[in-house]
Design an enzyme around this catalytic site. Structure first.
Site, mmCIF file in Angstrom:
data_model
loop_
_atom_site.group_PDB
_atom_site.id
_atom_site.type_symbol
_atom_site.label_atom_id
_atom_site.label_comp_id
_atom_site.label_asym_id
_atom_site.label_seq_id
_atom_site.Cartn_x
_atom_site.Cartn_y
_atom_site.Cartn_z
ATOM 1 N N ASP A 3 0.807 -1.192 -0.215
ATOM 2 C CA ASP A 3 -0.158 -0.004 0.002
ATOM 3 C C ASP A 3 0.946 1.331 0.102
ATOM 4 O OD1 ASP A 3 0.945 0.166 2.783
ATOM 5 O OD2 ASP A 3 -1.064 -0.631 3.428
ATOM 6 N N ARG A 55 1.047 6.924 -0.159
ATOM 7 C CA ARG A 55 0.147 5.875 0.816
ATOM 8 C C ARG A 55 -1.308 5.584 0.196
ATOM 9 N NH1 ARG A 55 -2.404 2.642 3.081
ATOM 10 N NH2 ARG A 55 -2.024 1.816 5.289
ATOM 11 N N ASP A 96 -5.495 -1.176 3.848
ATOM 12 C CA ASP A 96 -4.153 -1.489 4.454
ATOM 13 C C ASP A 96 -3.902 -3.065 4.238
ATOM 14 O OD1 ASP A 96 -2.338 -1.283 6.824
ATOM 15 O OD2 ASP A 96 -3.595 -1.937 7.914
ATOM 16 N N THR A 97 -2.513 -3.006 3.621
ATOM 17 C CA THR A 97 -2.195 -4.358 3.295
ATOM 18 C C THR A 97 -1.310 -5.003 4.501
ATOM 19 O OG1 THR A 97 -0.294 -3.660 2.361
ATOM 20 C CG2 THR A 97 -2.131 -4.213 0.880
ATOM 21 N N GLU A 136 1.847 -6.072 6.695
ATOM 22 C CA GLU A 136 3.254 -5.601 6.807
ATOM 23 C C GLU A 136 4.051 -6.412 6.155
ATOM 24 O OE1 GLU A 136 3.914 -2.627 7.583
ATOM 25 O OE2 GLU A 136 2.461 -2.131 8.562
ATOM 26 N N ARG A 150 3.946 10.988 3.791
ATOM 27 C CA ARG A 150 3.548 10.470 2.428
ATOM 28 C C ARG A 150 2.603 10.871 2.106
ATOM 29 N NH1 ARG A 150 3.229 4.449 4.999
ATOM 30 N NH2 ARG A 150 1.862 5.715 6.288
#
Length: 153
Positions: free
Chosen positions: A32, A46, A51-52, A54, A97
């Site tokens: 992401d 971002r 939300d992918t 980690e 970001r």
């Protein structure tokens, strides 16, 4: 009362017509987060609303289905790929970001595809919620059909 409804309606309509720019992919950091050349500058961006798991966090372990999510983003956002960047209300996160919705030039909506294919969960942080309802519906379908991380994690 009519003024409030009218102003809410036009606000919702304008959120779907957010300003956009064309950029070029420099590299993918993870599922992401991407580095783009945008308006002559190099920007870490971002993806909003997703939300992918980690894969590169310095203090967190690799998450379940994180490598698959990262591999997907790497496969569709190769260096020099032209993309359309769309912003929402708040421009940057606490890490500075740029916060964006990202589209391939052919119209493929990357944030949405991450959810549809089960590579991400929704993550809504106000005020950047232009697609929150749509994203929640897409996530629900992926979860109910046990697609991607919803099958494995």
């Amino acid at each position: 009362m009519l003024t409030i409804i009218s102003s809410l309606s036009s606000s919702c309509a304008s959120r779907q017509q957010l300003p956009s720019d064309v950029a070029s992919v420099i590299r993918v950091i993870d599922g992401d987060t991407v580095v783009l050349r945008l308006q002559g500058a190099i920007e870490s961006v971002r993806l909003i609303g997703v939300d992918t798991p980690e894969t590169v966090h310095p203090t967190k372990p690799v998450g379940c289905f994180g490598p698959e999510a990262s591999a997907f983003t790497h496969s569709v956002l190769k260096p020099k790929t032209q993309v359309r960047v769309q912003r929402d209300v708040e421009a940057r996160d606490r890490y500075q970001r740029l916060l964006v919705y990202l589209y391939l030039i052919d119209g493929t909506f990357i944030n949405q595809e991450l959810l549809r294919l089960g590579f991400a969960r929704t993550m809504n942080i106000a005020p950047n919620t232009a697609f929150a309802t749509k994203f929640a519906s897409i996530e629900t379908v992926a979860r109910e059909n046990q697609i991607g991380l919803w099958l494995r994690c």
